[in-house]
Design a protein around this motif. Structure first.
Motif, short mmCIF file in Angstrom:
data_model
loop_
_atom_site.label_atom_id
_atom_site.label_comp_id
_atom_site.label_asym_id
_atom_site.label_seq_id
_atom_site.Cartn_x
_atom_site.Cartn_y
_atom_site.Cartn_z
N SER A 76 39.77 -6.56 135.21
CA SER A 76 40.86 -6.70 136.46
C SER A 76 40.66 -5.19 136.98
N SER A 77 39.82 -4.33 135.89
CA SER A 77 39.96 -2.74 136.52
C SER A 77 38.90 -2.66 137.32
N GLN A 78 37.56 -3.36 136.28
CA GLN A 78 36.00 -3.54 137.35
C GLN A 78 36.31 -4.36 138.98
N VAL A 79 37.00 -5.02 139.45
CA VAL A 79 37.09 -5.68 140.64
C VAL A 79 37.11 -5.03 141.02
N LYS A 80 38.06 -4.23 141.26
CA LYS A 80 38.83 -3.21 142.06
C LYS A 80 37.67 -1.87 142.04
N ASN A 81 36.16 -2.00 141.03
CA ASN A 81 34.57 -1.27 141.39
C ASN A 81 34.29 -2.09 142.52
N ILE A 82 34.23 -3.71 142.60
CA ILE A 82 33.27 -3.87 143.35
C ILE A 82 33.33 -4.25 144.90
N ARG A 83 34.27 -3.44 145.53
CA ARG A 83 34.25 -3.07 147.10
C ARG A 83 33.46 -1.30 147.27
N ARG A 84 33.14 -0.87 145.93
CA ARG A 84 33.03 0.47 145.97
C ARG A 84 31.36 0.15 145.82
N LEU A 85 31.46 -0.53 144.63
CA LEU A 85 29.70 -1.35 144.77
C LEU A 85 29.19 -1.67 145.96
N VAL A 86 30.03 -2.30 146.46
CA VAL A 86 29.35 -3.31 147.48
C VAL A 86 29.20 -2.39 148.99
N ASN A 87 30.55 -1.42 149.20
CA ASN A 87 29.98 -0.62 149.98
C ASN A 87 28.52 0.29 149.96
N SER A 88 28.73 0.96 148.93
CA SER A 88 27.42 1.79 148.50
C SER A 88 26.32 0.65 148.69
N ILE B 4 39.15 -12.92 146.84
CA ILE B 4 38.78 -12.06 145.69
C ILE B 4 39.84 -11.17 144.35
N ASP B 5 41.12 -10.39 145.47
CA ASP B 5 42.03 -10.19 144.68
C ASP B 5 42.87 -10.80 144.70
N LYS B 6 43.44 -12.02 145.28
CA LYS B 6 44.37 -12.96 144.61
C LYS B 6 43.84 -13.84 143.84
N MET B 7 42.76 -13.79 143.66
CA MET B 7 42.39 -14.62 142.33
C MET B 7 42.24 -14.51 141.33
N ASP B 8 41.53 -12.96 140.73
CA ASP B 8 41.79 -12.35 139.70
C ASP B 8 43.37 -12.04 139.45
N PHE B 9 44.71 -12.16 140.50
CA PHE B 9 46.16 -11.50 139.99
C PHE B 9 46.11 -13.20 139.34
N TYR B 10 45.92 -14.07 140.22
CA TYR B 10 45.99 -15.66 139.33
C TYR B 10 45.23 -14.96 137.67
N ARG B 11 43.80 -14.56 137.39
CA ARG B 11 42.78 -15.09 136.48
C ARG B 11 44.30 -14.18 135.72
N TRP B 12 44.45 -13.22 135.86
CA TRP B 12 45.67 -12.15 135.34
C TRP B 12 46.52 -12.46 134.74
N ILE B 13 46.99 -13.35 135.42
CA ILE B 13 48.61 -14.32 134.38
C ILE B 13 48.36 -15.10 133.51
N GLY B 14 47.16 -15.74 134.18
CA GLY B 14 46.67 -16.62 133.79
C GLY B 14 47.36 -16.63 132.16
N CYS B 15 45.62 -15.67 132.10
CA CYS B 15 45.08 -14.38 130.67
C CYS B 15 46.05 -13.86 130.44
N ILE B 16 47.16 -13.34 130.78
CA ILE B 16 48.82 -12.63 129.88
C ILE B 16 49.42 -13.89 129.77
N ALA B 17 49.54 -14.98 130.05
CA ALA B 17 50.14 -15.84 129.38
C ALA B 17 49.97 -16.48 128.07
N LEU B 18 48.87 -16.66 127.90
CA LEU B 18 47.99 -16.84 127.70
C LEU B 18 48.01 -15.88 126.09
#
Length: 844
Positions: A188-200, A435-449
């Motif tokens: 989840s934290s690295q997904v936030k870095n995607i924007r920085r890498l793409v912009n760079s 991407i943020d929404k999908m990552d949030f759902y993924r994060w919820i699913g993993c937390i549920a597991l």
């Protein structure tokens, strides 16, 4: 996109095509080094490198596990065959032997994954079945369902052992859950870095597009360095070319002119020597007459003095008589030795030499030196037309470069490329919310597991806590306290949830394992080892008609050796896109512009140099005649033997000064008297004669001796010497007038090579700059590296760490269930217990 990119890359290539050179010109000697400076380069900010930090330890553990589970090498041939068949033949004609072999090869490669997946699938299927039968069995008071516990002496030991094992198992499960949670949070934290890498990366592409025109302009502008240097050398053709010719000529000409100059000095010295001889001869002849007269008078006077009675009277002593006799005997030596009157004068030779030296031969020679030193000026005058033609041609080359630069639509191509980048960036920006929404759902699913396992852990820890704190060793199984009973109940609740959740967890984790493990082995690892590029670069893989995909797609020339691996490696080194895309083999700009004509024209113009040095006159006719007159001055007619013979005789037969000293010493032995006084007077007269007459004559004789010896040396073979000098001058003059063509051509070729060498340096510098510095394509390899980082380092590594951590926890739920069931018996309150009747035992 490709059309815009191709036009952009074509514009980069154009700068080098303007300056191609023929092979024969490259073999010319290297000229002076030109300094073209450094191509201005932008700074790319993307750092396509990822350091995971502490979680990297878990990533390495996952990689080690996958390697141990799947040690097989990357199946290059298998993937190529499958890709060529596009999996269609295997699906429709799977019974063919070759397809069966491919299937077996795929199974062999995936055997590790298949075994692990089979274990997970078996776990997912059996766990709920076992749980069902376990529940049914306990409902029938079996499988530990009967609320009765038999008393054993080692019950406390068994309880402690089971509690320790369950706690240890729970700790392992906890560690696995924490690893899975850390991986989930990392993703989840690295997904936030995607924007920085793409912009760079997008900013780097803009930098690439913005800096390329400036770099090309710099390459074009540096033609001025060549132009200025060429014009400088052409403007200074006199010192450069003429100076070289002059240096080469003076090695042959200067010795001849120096011989003439030495001969001019010999003329002056000869004339001076003849004058000295003439003067000395007059002095000696006049002095000889006077000296002869004076010596005769002295002899007569001494003879009269010796006639004194004191020399031969009977009364005189024997010593005086003997001295007088000795003096009288020595008087015969007191006379002239050399006869200068017989020596002829040298006035004829002197007159001729005076006529010879009237011509200033040194000035004539210096005019020859000046004529030779005027070679640079002659070269300037004779090459003025060619120099102007070459300078005009050099200017026309620059004008053609500038006109082609203005005609090429470089700015339009770059503008289209920039628009494409901006449009693509905007499209990517639109996906960020998804991407943020999908990552949030993924994060919820993993937390549920994770929470499923955490729930079981909570029951285990609470059960252990309550069971341990509420346990009373003095209480019987039927009288156990409420807290202890609650602990056992919580443990059984954990067992129930384990049966409920474990099979679902294992099913989900097996799916993630198969996806993440294969992505790591088939995508990420081959990317690092470049095996993936070899698959993509397999000939005729993507298109049966293309040997190499990239040149076939971009240039319609699949035979060109341009692969994805070479393109990526070249851009990774931040080299120019010119060398990365092999544009030199595709765009023959040199033929299009016919730029080699410019260099050929320069060479042709330089070959038109015509330098004629016949205007250089080393020795004028006046100087040559002067040398001939010198050889005919009659120096050989002088009788040097007579002169030297008389000079070597000395002035008098005896040294007058020595004679006077001897006479004085003899006089001192005589008794005092008129005789002694008279003889003393004669001694003084002799000393005065020596001082006033003989000494000057001796000096004149010494000067005469030196002059005659110099004249003798000069006259020795003088005609031949003069002839040699004249021949040397003629040879040097002939070299300049007739045979200097070879020398001039050699120096002209060297000078032309220097001029052409400046163009060669510029060409090589442009090629090197285009290959290494102009439009460095690091942003394109950074895009691929960024995609690899986001896919492998961010997603796959985190996903694999998640299934490894949670999978271990799920597997350890099985021993946790067994231990919890057994330990619950020691915590729960039983309905019945074993009773031991002491009275009955005694009765029996």
């Amino acid at each position: 996109m490709w059309k815009s990119g191709t036009l952009l890359l074509l514009s980069v290539l154009w700068a080098s095509g303007e300056l191609q050179q023929e092979t024969e010109l490259r073999r010319l000697p290297p000229p002076g080094k030109l300094n073209f400076g450094y191509v201005p380069a932008g700074v790319y900010e993307t750092l396509a490198h990822y350091e995971p930090g502490p979680i990297g330890i878990l990533f390495h553990l996952v990689h080690a596990f996958l390697h141990a589970m799947q040690p097989n090498a990357f199946p290059h041939d298998l993937i190529v065959k499958l890709a060529k068949d596009k999996f269609g033949a295997i699906q429709t004609e799977y019974q063919k032997p070759e397809n069966i072999v491919l299937t077996l090869q795929a199974i062999y490669y995936e055997i590790g994954f298949l075994i692990c997946a089979a274990v997970g699938l078996l776990f997912a299927i059996l766990m709920p079945v076992v749980g069902l039968f376990f529940c049914m069995c306990r409902c029938c008071d079996n499988c530990g369902g009967e609320m009765h516990q038999r008393q054993r002496k080692n019950a406390d030991c068994r309880r402690g052992l089971l509690g320790t094992l369950l706690f240890s198992t729970s700790l392992v499960i906890t560690i696995g859950v924490l690893c899975a949670y850390a991986a989930n949070q990392n993703l989840s934290s690295q997904v936030k870095n995607i924007r920085r890498l793409v912009n760079s990366n997008m900013r780097d592409l803009h930098t690439f597009a913005n800096d390329t025109p400036m770099q090309i302009d710099y390459l074009i502008s540096q033609y001025a360095t060549v132009k200025n240097k060429v014009n400088y050398d052409l403007d200074n053709i006199g010192p450069l070319l003429g100076g070289r010719i002059h240096v080469r000529l003076e090695k042959e000409v200067h010795p001849a002119l120096n011989q003439v100059l030495n001969m001019a000095g010999a003329m002056r010295e000869t004339k001076e020597a003849l004058e000295n001889v003439s003067v000395s001869l007059v002095v000696l002849q006049e002095g000889a007459g006077k000296l002869h007269f004076n010596l005769s008078q002295v002899r007569d006077s001494i003879n009269r003095t010796l006639d004194d009675p004191g020399c031969h009277d009977e009364e005189s002593d024997a010593t005086t008589a003997q001295l007088c006799h000795s003096i009288r005997q020595s008087l015969s030596q007191l006379q002239m030795s050399a006869n200068f009157t017989r020596l002829p004068n040298v006035n004829p030779q002197l007159e001729k030499m005076k006529n010879v030296v009237k011509t200033d031969l040194s000035s004539v020679v210096h005019r020859g030196f000046s004529s030779l030193n005027d070679t640079p000026h002659i070269v300037i005058e004779q090459t003025r037309t060619v120099v102007n033609s070459v300078q005009n041609l050099v200017d026309s080359v620059g004008n053609n470069i500038s006109s082609f630069s203005r005609a090429f639509p470089l700015q339009t191509c770059l503008s289209n490329f920039t628009i494409f980048i901006s449009h693509a960036h905007a499209k990517i920006e639109d996906y960020y919310p998804e991407i943020d929404k999908m990552d949030f759902y993924r994060w919820i699913g993993c937390i549920a597991l994770c929470c499923m396992v955490v729930l079981v852990l909570a029951f285990n820890y609470l059960g252990l806590l309550c069971g341990t704190l509420g346990y009373d060793k003095h209480a019987s199984p039927t009288t156990r306290g409420c807290i202890s009973n609650t602990g056992g109940t919580l443990l059984m609740a954990g067992v129930g949830f384990s049966f409920i959740f474990s099979w679902m967890l294992m099913g989900v984790l097996t799916t993630i394992f198969l996806a993440g493990g294969n992505m790591e082995k088939l995508l990420c690892e081959p990317f690092h080892t470049k095996e993936l590029f070899k698959v993509v670069d397999t000939p005729y893989l993507i298109n049966p008609e293309w040997k190499n995909f990239i040149p076939g797609y971009m240039y319609n020339d699949s035979e060109l050796e341009l692969t994805s691996e070479s393109l990526y490696s070249t851009c990774k080194q931040n080299k120019g896109i010119y060398s990365a895309l092999r544009l030199d083999k595709v765009f023959n700009i040199s033929s299009f512009l016919n730029t080699t004509v410019f260099t050929k024209d320069v060479v042709h113009q330089l070959e038109n140099f015509r330098i004629d040095l016949r205007a250089i006159i080393l020795l004028e006719a006046e100087g040559k005649q002067n040398l001939l007159d010198f050889s005919e001055a009659g120096l050989s007619e002088i009788n040097y033997a007579d002169y030297l013979d008389e000079v070597n005789k000395g002035v008098t037969v005896v040294d007058v000064l020595s004679f006077a000293k001897e006479l004085e010493s003899q006089t001192d032995l005589m008794p005092r008297g008129p005789l002694q006084t008279a003889l003393k007077g004669h001694v003084a007269t002799l000393q005065r004669i020596h001082r006033q007459q003989i000494a000057p004559m001796e000096q004149a004789m010494s000067a005469l001796n030196q002059s005659m010896r110099f004249l003798e040396r000069t006259a020795s073979d003088l005609p031949n010497k003069v002839t040699d000098v004249l021949e040397a001058i003629e040879a040097a003059q002939h070299l300049i007038s007739q045979n200097a063509t070879l020398l001039i051509n050699q120096e002209t070729r060297k000078y032309s090579a220097t001029i052409i060498g400046y163009f060669n340096q510029y060409i090589e510098w442009v090629k090197t700059s285009l290959a290494l510095e102009v439009a460095p394509c690091k942003p394109f390899s950074n895009i691929l590296d960024t995609a690899q980082i986001m896919t492998c380092s961010f997603l796959v590594d985190s996903m694999n760490t998640f299934w490894m951590g949670l999978g271990c926890s799920t597997l350890f739920l099985l021993p946790s269930v067994i231990l919890a069931v057994k330990l619950a018996k020691y915590y729960r309150r039983m309905d019945t217990e074993d009773v031991y009747d002491d009275a009955l035992d005694n009765w029996n």
